[in-house]
Design an enzyme around this catalytic site. Structure first.
Site, short mmCIF file in Angstrom:
data_model
loop_
_atom_site.label_atom_id
_atom_site.label_comp_id
_atom_site.label_asym_id
_atom_site.label_seq_id
_atom_site.Cartn_x
_atom_site.Cartn_y
_atom_site.Cartn_z
N CYS A 114 29.65 47.02 36.38
CA CYS A 114 29.12 45.90 35.59
C CYS A 114 27.63 46.04 35.30
O CYS A 114 27.11 45.40 34.39
CB CYS A 114 29.41 44.58 36.29
N HIS A 260 24.99 39.67 32.50
CA HIS A 260 26.34 40.25 32.49
C HIS A 260 27.31 39.10 32.64
O HIS A 260 27.15 38.23 33.50
CB HIS A 260 26.49 41.25 33.65
N ASN A 290 35.38 39.01 31.41
CA ASN A 290 34.38 39.95 31.92
C ASN A 290 34.73 41.35 31.39
O ASN A 290 35.76 41.91 31.76
CB ASN A 290 34.42 39.90 33.46
N1 COA Z 1 45.59 31.21 39.38
C1 COA Z 1 45.91 30.26 40.27
N2 COA Z 1 45.64 30.39 41.58
C2 COA Z 1 44.99 31.49 41.98
C3 COA Z 1 44.62 32.51 41.10
C4 COA Z 1 44.96 32.34 39.74
N3 COA Z 1 44.65 33.26 38.80
N4 COA Z 1 44.00 33.48 41.79
C5 COA Z 1 43.97 33.08 43.07
N5 COA Z 1 44.57 31.89 43.20
C6 COA Z 1 44.77 31.07 44.39
C7 COA Z 1 44.64 31.87 45.66
O1 COA Z 1 45.86 32.49 45.97
C8 COA Z 1 44.28 30.78 46.66
O2 COA Z 1 45.45 30.09 47.03
P1 COA Z 1 45.63 29.57 48.54
O3 COA Z 1 44.50 28.61 48.76
O4 COA Z 1 46.98 28.93 48.51
O5 COA Z 1 45.54 30.77 49.40
C9 COA Z 1 43.43 29.83 45.85
O6 COA Z 1 43.73 30.10 44.45
C10 COA Z 1 41.95 30.03 46.07
O7 COA Z 1 41.70 31.41 46.02
P2 COA Z 1 40.28 31.98 46.27
O8 COA Z 1 40.30 33.47 46.08
O9 COA Z 1 39.74 31.44 47.54
O10 COA Z 1 39.54 31.30 45.06
P3 COA Z 1 38.01 31.17 44.82
O11 COA Z 1 37.67 29.76 44.68
O12 COA Z 1 37.21 32.02 45.75
O13 COA Z 1 37.89 31.83 43.39
C11 COA Z 1 37.27 33.81 42.24
C12 COA Z 1 38.27 33.18 43.17
C13 COA Z 1 37.69 35.26 42.02
C14 COA Z 1 37.31 33.09 40.90
C15 COA Z 1 35.87 33.68 42.87
O14 COA Z 1 35.89 34.23 44.18
C16 COA Z 1 34.82 34.35 42.07
O15 COA Z 1 34.46 33.86 41.03
N6 COA Z 1 34.27 35.50 42.55
C17 COA Z 1 33.37 36.30 41.79
C18 COA Z 1 34.19 37.23 40.96
C19 COA Z 1 33.40 37.95 39.92
O16 COA Z 1 32.49 37.42 39.35
N7 COA Z 1 33.79 39.18 39.66
C20 COA Z 1 33.17 39.99 38.71
C21 COA Z 1 32.00 40.68 39.32
S1 COA Z 1 31.22 41.72 38.21
#
Ligand code: COA
Length: 333
Positions: A114, A260, A290
């Site tokens: 990224c 980004h 992204n």
């Molecule tokens: N749709 C619905 N539910 C989803 C899902 C989706 N696409 N993806 C995950 N879940 C569920 C998980 O299974 C989890 O369920 P559970 O509580 O029953 O176990 C719940 O949603 C929460 O998951 P979690 O991973 O804890 O969510 P979060 O609030 O941390 O959000 C991201 C996940 C990925 C959105 C977040 O961690 C994030 O934004 N991280 C940064 C990612 C990023 O910017 N990446 C690019 C970097 S360059």
């Protein structure tokens, strides 16, 4: 003294729009979950048989070169950022060079995820300032949709990423008023496995093809979302401040921040940390997701096309991503 200046910019996104509602038909997800967690409403996926990583980059590059008022034959070097090459090797920069009829000039592949476009821009800036080249094409292009696991298992990652390409022409100038002021590059390999695709990797006991057949999950993107989030919200403001400090400037001097497009929540957090008003931060992740190495040139191009980048403006580019890598570029447009 010789400096470098962005004189042309272009982007290309594939026409195939993938909405959150469409993803709901593939996996157990919802528009509400995706929108709340990431800000993304839709993204683009390439069309097989029409788009390639190299062809999308070529389309973006043609626009950038035309806007710079030069021809492909005036370009004397290519720096190309991608993590999703059409071939395992050589990189798509070579194919794009051929497509644009620029055979003979050097092509440098950059793999910094990224932050790839900032690394590419910084590299090109150094080549120009050293006097080695005068007209460099800097590209970011990604086809990520083929790497995504769109089953329930991959839903935490798959909803975030999309495809697209962007390019800029960087030219030598002696005008110190309009130029790249500085670039800043960082990485911390401690976290290499927090956001990565393991295979096809070389250091395996068997040919990767056999490994993938045995356990095809090693070819999926692995992302520790909360670790990425926690580091991103620290590194983004840090590297923006580093660029400002280096040039004796303050956050309020920035006319447009082009981060980004990792996640709208991250951009919003960074904006609040920097105490910047909403209109000074460019966000288009809502439309494209992204797009990794392509996200900054696509966002910068759309900002420029809509009149948000004007002569004399102070533009800050900043990125964070897999590696972990992070970086910034400060530009007096
Ligand atoms: N749709 C619905 N539910 C989803 C899902 C989706 N696409 N993806 C995950 N879940 C569920 C998980 O299974 C989890 O369920 P559970 O509580 O029953 O176990 C719940 O949603 C929460 O998951 P979690 O991973 O804890 O969510 P979060 O609030 O941390 O959000 C991201 C996940 C990925 C959105 C977040 O961690 C994030 O934004 N991280 C940064 C990612 C990023 O910017 N990446 C690019 C970097 S360059």
């Amino acid at each position: 003294m010789i400096f470098s200046k962005i004189t042309g910019i272009g982007h290309y996104v594939p026409e195939n729009v993938i909405t959150n509602q469409y993803l709901e038909t593939l996996m157990d997800t919802s528009d509400a979950w995706i929108t709340e967690r990431t800000g993304i409403k839709e993204r683009r996926y390439f069309t097989y048989g029409k788009d390639t990583n190299a062809s999308m980059a070529a389309e973006a590059s043609k626009i950038a070169i035309e806007r710079a008022g030069i021809t492909p034959q005036d370009i004397d070097f290519i720096v190309y950022a991608t993590i999703t090459p059409d071939y395992y090797f050589p990189g798509p920069g070579f194919v794009m060079q051929r497509e644009l009829g620029m055979q003979g000039i050097g092509v440098l592949d950059i793999r910094d995820q990224c932050s790839g476009f900032i690394y590419a821009l910084s590299t090109a800036d150094q080549f120009i300032k050293s006097g080695m080249y005068k007209n460099i094409l800097v590209v970011g292009s990604e086809i990520q949709s083929t790497f995504l696991n769109t089953s329930n298992e991959g839903r935490g990652v798959a909803v975030i990423f999309g495809d697209g390409a962007g390019a800029v022409v960087l030219q030598a100038t002696e005008n110190a008023q309009h130029r790249i002021l500085s670039t800043h590059l960082h990485a911390d390999g401690t976290y290499a496995e927090e956001l990565y695709v393991k295979d096809p990797g070389s250091s395996r006991s068997k040919r990767f093809y056999d490994d993938l057949v045995e356990d095809n999950k090693t070819g999926d993107v692995f992302m520790n979302g909360s670790a990425v989030f926690k580091h991103a919200i620290v590194r983004f403001p840090e590297v923006i401040r580093e660029a400002l400090d280096k040039n004796g400037l303050k956050p309020e001097d920035i006319d447009l921040l082009v981060p980004h497009q990792a996640n709208l929540r991250i951009s919003e957090y960074v904006r609040q940390q920097m105490k910047m008003p909403e209109e000074k931060v460019m966000n288009n992740i809502q439309k494209y997701g992204n797009t990794t190495g392509a996200s900054i040139p696509i966002a910068l191009c759309e900002a420029w096309e809509s009149g948000r980048v004007k002569d004399g403006d102070l533009i800050c580019l900043a990125a964070f991503g897999s590696g972990f890598t992070w970086g910034s570029a400060l530009i007096r447009w």
